[in-house]
Motif scaffolding. Structure first.
Motif, PDB file in Angstrom:
ATOM      1  N   VAL A 168       0.835  -1.207   0.000  1.00 55.48           N
ATOM      2  CA  VAL A 168       0.000   0.000   0.000  1.00 55.48           C
ATOM      3  C   VAL A 168       0.868   1.256   0.000  1.00 55.48           C
ATOM      4  O   VAL A 168       0.615   2.213  -0.735  1.00 55.48           O
ATOM      5  N   TYR A 169       1.888   1.257   0.833  1.00 55.40           N
ATOM      6  CA  TYR A 169       2.823   2.389   0.932  1.00 55.40           C
ATOM      7  C   TYR A 169       3.412   2.719  -0.437  1.00 55.40           C
ATOM      8  O   TYR A 169       3.377   3.858  -0.911  1.00 55.40           O
ATOM      9  N   GLU A 170       3.960   1.705  -1.085  1.00 51.69           N
ATOM     10  CA  GLU A 170       4.614   1.907  -2.379  1.00 51.69           C
ATOM     11  C   GLU A 170       3.600   2.320  -3.445  1.00 51.69           C
ATOM     12  O   GLU A 170       3.841   3.244  -4.235  1.00 51.69           O
ATOM     13  N   THR A 171       2.467   1.648  -3.488  1.00 53.42           N
ATOM     14  CA  THR A 171       1.471   1.927  -4.517  1.00 53.42           C
ATOM     15  C   THR A 171       0.941   3.353  -4.423  1.00 53.42           C
ATOM     16  O   THR A 171       0.869   4.077  -5.432  1.00 53.42           O
ATOM     17  N   VAL A 172       0.564   3.775  -3.242  1.00 50.99           N
ATOM     18  CA  VAL A 172      -0.036   5.103  -3.064  1.00 50.99           C
ATOM     19  C   VAL A 172       0.958   6.205  -3.420  1.00 50.99           C
ATOM     20  O   VAL A 172       0.629   7.156  -4.146  1.00 50.99           O
ATOM     21  N   PHE A 173       2.183   6.087  -2.937  1.00 51.42           N
ATOM     22  CA  PHE A 173       3.162   7.142  -3.218  1.00 51.42           C
ATOM     23  C   PHE A 173       3.553   7.186  -4.689  1.00 51.42           C
ATOM     24  O   PHE A 173       3.751   8.264  -5.260  1.00 51.42           O
TER      25      PHE A 173
END
Length: 260
Positions: A168-173
């Motif tokens: 989620v961290y990687e995808t959103v940023f």
């Protein structure tokens, strides 16, 4: 794709140039070394002054002496030797990507600690009890195996939650900022290799999932050990890759580039 005729990097062999006639690749190739560049350049200038069309002339030299042009849809290498995307944007070096990943790892690690009370409240006590067995002379092999089983049962939900958090961290940023905090701090961005434009949710998610997906196997015996090797292999892959892509870059068709 419309592209002027000329000498470009060969799509099959990085050691040679191949002539593009404006429609398709020809059978004419030349070594990447460019002997007699000035002579060829002057000949083309004379031809142009005489009313000829150097762009449409038969292959006889390397064209501009300032550097190679990008082949249609393929590799670009500037005269300064820096790896670039097909439209000429400079690709990040490995060390800058490495330090960016360390920063992101620290951020994700801190965020993961917040998950412990939610998904594994007994994690610390269970882990401590397991290691205490090594200093207990009365402990038995059966007791150690039971303690290990309990550790696995407690850490599995935490490992799963941490993997989800990482994706989620990687995808959103990537979707919103074209880069994670680590990359943004070091002046890096993630972009599509073959074209400009913002990353989509699907592209961002695929890139993140390939990188962090093996973490979902972290608590599985044997498979988890193999999965733990993937970040190392994936992280080192750009060092020897012709396009400077990690494996998750290849899956998402992206490159990590220098800002600007």
């Amino acid at each position: 794709m419309s592209q002027q005729p000329g000498w470009y990097d060969d799509p099959q062999d990085i050691e040679v140039l191949r002539y593009w006639d404006g429609v398709q690749w020809t059978n004419h190739t030349s070594p990447r070394q460019r002997p007699n560049v000035d002579k060829t350049r002057n000949a083309r200038m004379d031809e142009h002054s005489a009313g000829g069309s150097p762009q449409q002339s038969a292959p006889s030299g390397y064209g501009s002496s300032t550097g190679y042009r990008p082949m249609p849809g393929g590799h670009f290498e500037a005269a300064d030797g820096a790896a670039r995307t097909p439209d000429g944007q400079q690709i990040s070096g490995w060390w800058r990507r490495f330090f960016a990943r360390i920063i992101d790892g620290l951020v994700i690690g801190l965020l993961s600690l917040l998950l412990i009370p939610l998904v594994a409240p007994d994690l610390i006590d269970t882990t401590r009890a397991y290691f205490d067995l090594f200093s207990d002379p009365s402990s038995t092999e059966a007791g150690a195996e039971a303690a290990m089983a309990k550790v696995i049962s407690v850490t599995a939900p935490f490992a799963l939650a941490s993997a989800v958090l990482s994706v989620v961290y990687e995808t959103v940023f990537l979707r919103l900022k074209a880069g994670t905090p680590g990359k943004l701090l070091l002046g890096l961005r993630v972009r599509l290799r073959e074209q400009q434009g913002s990353l989509t949710w699907s592209t961002s998610g695929l890139r993140a999932l390939v990188w962090f997906g093996p973490q979902f196997l972290g608590s599985v015996p044997f498979l988890g050990q193999l999965a733990n090797l993937f970040p190392l292999v994936n992280g080192l892959w750009p060092i020897w890759d012709q396009r400077k892509q990690s494996l998750n870059d290849k899956a998402a068709k992206t490159n990590v580039v220098r800002k600007g």
